[in-house]
Design a protein around this motif. Structure first.
Motif, mmCIF file in Angstrom:
data_model
loop_
_atom_site.group_PDB
_atom_site.id
_atom_site.type_symbol
_atom_site.label_atom_id
_atom_site.label_comp_id
_atom_site.label_asym_id
_atom_site.label_seq_id
_atom_site.Cartn_x
_atom_site.Cartn_y
_atom_site.Cartn_z
ATOM 1 N N GLY A 183 -15.097 -7.169 -20.336
ATOM 2 C CA GLY A 183 -16.610 -7.499 -19.925
ATOM 3 C C GLY A 183 -16.712 -8.997 -19.540
ATOM 4 O O GLY A 183 -17.674 -9.611 -19.576
ATOM 5 N N TYR A 184 -15.624 -9.684 -19.427
ATOM 6 C CA TYR A 184 -15.747 -11.068 -19.013
ATOM 7 C C TYR A 184 -15.953 -11.251 -17.336
ATOM 8 O O TYR A 184 -16.392 -12.632 -16.890
ATOM 9 C CB TYR A 184 -14.312 -11.962 -19.754
ATOM 10 N N ILE A 185 -15.404 -10.515 -16.575
ATOM 11 C CA ILE A 185 -15.884 -10.871 -15.245
ATOM 12 C C ILE A 185 -16.558 -9.407 -14.876
ATOM 13 O O ILE A 185 -16.547 -8.365 -15.499
ATOM 14 C CB ILE A 185 -14.427 -10.959 -14.426
ATOM 15 N N ASP A 186 -17.235 -9.628 -13.748
ATOM 16 C CA ASP A 186 -18.061 -8.544 -13.452
ATOM 17 C C ASP A 186 -17.401 -7.837 -12.235
ATOM 18 O O ASP A 186 -16.168 -7.812 -11.795
ATOM 19 C CB ASP A 186 -19.311 -9.038 -12.861
ATOM 20 N N LEU A 187 -18.214 -6.626 -11.580
ATOM 21 C CA LEU A 187 -17.570 -5.732 -10.721
ATOM 22 C C LEU A 187 -17.284 -6.462 -9.264
ATOM 23 O O LEU A 187 -16.226 -6.013 -8.788
ATOM 24 C CB LEU A 187 -18.481 -4.758 -10.489
ATOM 25 N N GLN A 188 -18.054 -7.203 -8.943
ATOM 26 C CA GLN A 188 -17.662 -8.155 -7.791
ATOM 27 C C GLN A 188 -16.355 -8.899 -7.692
ATOM 28 O O GLN A 188 -15.404 -8.878 -6.835
ATOM 29 C CB GLN A 188 -18.779 -9.053 -7.513
ATOM 30 N N ASP A 189 -16.100 -9.469 -8.828
ATOM 31 C CA ASP A 189 -15.253 -10.200 -9.107
ATOM 32 C C ASP A 189 -13.656 -9.208 -8.964
ATOM 33 O O ASP A 189 -12.707 -9.458 -8.319
ATOM 34 C CB ASP A 189 -15.068 -10.902 -10.408
ATOM 35 N N ARG A 190 -13.861 -8.241 -9.791
ATOM 36 C CA ARG A 190 -12.831 -7.087 -9.544
ATOM 37 C C ARG A 190 -12.418 -6.690 -8.226
ATOM 38 O O ARG A 190 -11.218 -6.409 -7.749
ATOM 39 C CB ARG A 190 -13.130 -5.780 -10.529
ATOM 40 N N SER A 191 -13.640 -6.516 -7.493
ATOM 41 C CA SER A 191 -13.470 -5.893 -6.081
ATOM 42 C C SER A 191 -12.624 -6.991 -5.255
ATOM 43 O O SER A 191 -11.694 -6.653 -4.377
ATOM 44 C CB SER A 191 -14.754 -5.536 -5.414
ATOM 45 N N ASN A 192 -13.149 -8.186 -5.482
ATOM 46 C CA ASN A 192 -12.288 -9.155 -4.643
ATOM 47 C C ASN A 192 -10.837 -9.513 -5.180
ATOM 48 O O ASN A 192 -10.162 -9.624 -4.047
ATOM 49 C CB ASN A 192 -13.026 -10.687 -4.942
ATOM 50 N N ALA A 193 -10.731 -9.216 -6.240
ATOM 51 C CA ALA A 193 -9.154 -9.327 -6.868
ATOM 52 C C ALA A 193 -8.211 -8.233 -6.089
ATOM 53 O O ALA A 193 -7.299 -8.341 -5.826
ATOM 54 C CB ALA A 193 -9.042 -9.153 -8.263
ATOM 55 N N GLU A 194 -9.186 -6.944 -6.178
ATOM 56 C CA GLU A 194 -8.209 -5.711 -5.745
ATOM 57 C C GLU A 194 -7.843 -6.052 -4.082
ATOM 58 O O GLU A 194 -6.952 -5.635 -3.704
ATOM 59 C CB GLU A 194 -9.060 -4.655 -6.030
ATOM 60 N N ILE A 195 -8.914 -6.461 -3.409
ATOM 61 C CA ILE A 195 -8.854 -6.448 -1.957
ATOM 62 C C ILE A 195 -7.648 -7.642 -1.874
ATOM 63 O O ILE A 195 -6.770 -7.675 -0.921
ATOM 64 C CB ILE A 195 -10.226 -6.957 -1.434
ATOM 65 N N LEU A 196 -7.848 -8.928 -2.493
ATOM 66 C CA LEU A 196 -6.809 -9.803 -2.141
ATOM 67 C C LEU A 196 -5.343 -9.617 -2.596
ATOM 68 O O LEU A 196 -4.566 -9.724 -1.901
ATOM 69 C CB LEU A 196 -7.167 -11.114 -3.045
ATOM 70 N N VAL A 197 -5.271 -8.793 -3.632
ATOM 71 C CA VAL A 197 -3.884 -8.253 -4.056
ATOM 72 C C VAL A 197 -3.531 -7.412 -3.139
ATOM 73 O O VAL A 197 -2.236 -7.299 -2.927
ATOM 74 C CB VAL A 197 -3.974 -7.994 -5.563
ATOM 75 N N HIS A 198 -4.126 -6.405 -2.881
ATOM 76 C CA HIS A 198 -3.736 -5.243 -1.649
ATOM 77 C C HIS A 198 -3.061 -5.990 -0.568
ATOM 78 O O HIS A 198 -2.045 -5.794 0.122
ATOM 79 C CB HIS A 198 -4.827 -4.209 -1.527
ATOM 80 N N ASN A 199 -3.894 -7.013 -0.055
ATOM 81 C CA ASN A 199 -3.526 -7.836 1.228
ATOM 82 C C ASN A 199 -2.225 -8.399 1.056
ATOM 83 O O ASN A 199 -1.403 -8.513 1.970
ATOM 84 C CB ASN A 199 -4.782 -8.618 1.377
ATOM 85 N N ILE A 200 -2.121 -9.390 -0.127
ATOM 86 C CA ILE A 200 -1.006 -9.771 -0.471
ATOM 87 C C ILE A 200 0.273 -8.983 -0.495
ATOM 88 O O ILE A 200 1.332 -9.235 0.210
ATOM 89 C CB ILE A 200 -1.215 -10.727 -1.709
ATOM 90 N N ILE A 201 0.098 -7.756 -1.141
ATOM 91 C CA ILE A 201 1.258 -6.746 -1.080
ATOM 92 C C ILE A 201 1.574 -6.336 0.134
ATOM 93 O O ILE A 201 2.698 -6.170 0.583
ATOM 94 C CB ILE A 201 0.714 -5.427 -1.788
ATOM 95 N N LYS A 202 0.574 -5.888 1.182
ATOM 96 C CA LYS A 202 0.907 -5.443 2.446
ATOM 97 C C LYS A 202 1.487 -6.408 3.164
ATOM 98 O O LYS A 202 2.464 -6.062 3.949
ATOM 99 C CB LYS A 202 -0.367 -5.017 2.945
ATOM 100 N N ARG A 203 1.032 -7.664 3.037
ATOM 101 C CA ARG A 203 1.786 -8.653 3.975
ATOM 102 C C ARG A 203 3.084 -9.031 3.564
ATOM 103 O O ARG A 203 3.903 -9.168 4.428
ATOM 104 C CB ARG A 203 0.849 -10.002 3.853
ATOM 105 N N ALA A 204 3.373 -9.110 2.240
ATOM 106 C CA ALA A 204 4.700 -9.218 1.740
ATOM 107 C C ALA A 204 5.679 -7.964 2.169
ATOM 108 O O ALA A 204 6.913 -8.292 2.676
ATOM 109 C CB ALA A 204 4.773 -9.133 0.169
#
Length: 397
Positions: A183-204
């Motif tokens: 409960g320390y971060i909200d759903l928007q932060d989680r969404s941003n994190a998942e999008i960023l990490v997915h993009n990093i994986i794909k580019r790698a």
């Protein structure tokens, strides 16, 4: 005993062919050779016992079709030349040894003849990762430190640091998911994190595509792309579902580009079995495409044997529309269009009174007091259109 019965019934002169069939899709030549020796000797003995009109051997079918598109797999250990020469040589050798005239040889390898005559072509409707596009990022004025670090990793990623930054991104994502559960971060932060990490994986993956590491290949399998296709596996590829028969699959677009996304295919039925999963031993890789900007079609090959006759109206999907393509050296022509059955036709074929169903729907709509007369008219027109269309999704107007 058969010769005696035929002779007593004055039918021996009608015996002109013997036939055997040892199975379909023979992957090994050895069982065929054994069967040929047995059948050849039976033929020769029958001739010697007075079957003078016997002049043909039908060796049945079974000639295997190579469905597997992977070079490391081999579903047939013989060539067509070896198959043909084995049949002719072995039978000829037996007839020569027993001083019997050579028979005419027939074969009925229907699967081998017709498998390649049909191709299933279907568009991809959705990709499971379309929710991870960078345009969907929605940052706050002040972001949590881990999100800010992911932003920097994504911005600075290059060929030299991509493995190190990938490890950092995966570690950050694990921490962020833990913080979200607490409960320390909200759903928007989680969404941003998942999008960023997915993009990093794909580019790698793309940066290291020419020299992938074991870790990246395992990530490919773990984060495989799901391609939703406008088709029914139960209807058009029933042998995959029923027999685990793999059919060659390839994209019809971007043929000059190496596909890199580990792919599983999902059909539009509501059944969880309507899936062709990713198999690391026989992998299917497809392209990373933006379906908002372009079409992406897949072709399923060698589906001309049994699939149409075995196809099920599962989830009310009947056969897709069919066309015959005539091809010559200069051009092609599309003829013999056979449209897919309408929804009313399908309901009628499984025992419903299609006209009664249609009438009840229209009467219920007409008697509704919740919509205006204009809305009733518009909805009735759409209902009439939909009932006379097939169950597949329309991707064009």
């Amino acid at each position: 005993e058969a010769i005696t019965l035929l002779r007593e019934a004055n039918l021996l002169d009608y015996l002109s062919m013997i036939h055997f069939h040892i199975g379909s899709q023979m992957s090994d030549i050895a069982p065929l050779k054994k069967a040929l020796r047995e059948a050849g000797n039976i033929y020769a003995e029958l001739k010697k016992m007075g079957a003078n009109k016997l002049n043909s051997i039908n060796i049945g079918g079974g000639l295997a079709v190579v469905y597997d598109q992977h070079t490391l797999s081999n579903s047939r250990n013989y060539s067509i030349d070896e198959f043909s020469s084995s049949v002719v040589f072995l039978l000829g050798e037996i007839m020569n040894a027993k001083n019997v005239s050579h028979p005419d040889i027939f074969t009925e390898s229907g699967r081998f003849i017709v498998a390649s005559h049909a191709v299933l072509i279907t568009p991809v409707l959705e990709l499971s990762t379309q929710d991870f596009q960078e345009k969907l990022l929605n940052f706050k004025v002040i972001n949590p430190p881990l999100i800010q670090e992911l932003i920097e990793l994504n911005k600075l990623l290059n060929n030299t640091n991509c493995i190190e930054y990938l490890h950092d991104a995966l570690d950050h994502l694990e921490s962020i998911l833990t913080l979200f559960d607490l409960g320390y971060i909200d759903l928007q932060d989680r969404s941003n994190a998942e999008i960023l990490v997915h993009n990093i994986i794909k580019r790698a993956l793309y940066l290291k595509s020419s020299n992938p590491t074991d870790e990246l290949e395992q990530l490919q399998v773990k984060l495989q792309e799901r391609y939703l296709i406008n088709a029914s596996i139960f209807q058009s590829l029933p042998d995959y579902w029923g027999l685990n028969q793999h059919f060659p699959v390839m994209p019809l677009h971007h043929l000059d580009t190496t596909p890199l996304r580990a792919a599983s295919l999902w059909d539009i039925t509501c059944d969880s079995d309507g899936e062709i999963g990713f198999n690391p031993e026989k992998p299917l890789y497809l392209h990373d495409v933006n379906l908002d900007e372009e079409d992406y079609f897949l072709g399923f090959f060698n589906v001309g044997a049994y699939q149409e006759t075995l196809g099920m109206n599962h989830n009310l999907f009947t056969h897709p529309s069919e066309y015959t393509i005539i091809i010559d050296e200069n051009d092609y022509e599309i003829i013999n269009a056979v449209e897919s059955k309408s929804i009313l036709d399908i309901l009628d074929s499984i025992g419903y009174d299609a006209q009664e169903v249609s009438k009840k729907l229209k009467d219920t709509l007409s008697n509704s007091s919740f919509i205006t007369a204009q809305e009733k008219s518009d909805t009735l027109a759409k209902l009439e259109l939909f009932l006379h269309q097939n169950g597949y999704l329309r991707t064009t107007n």
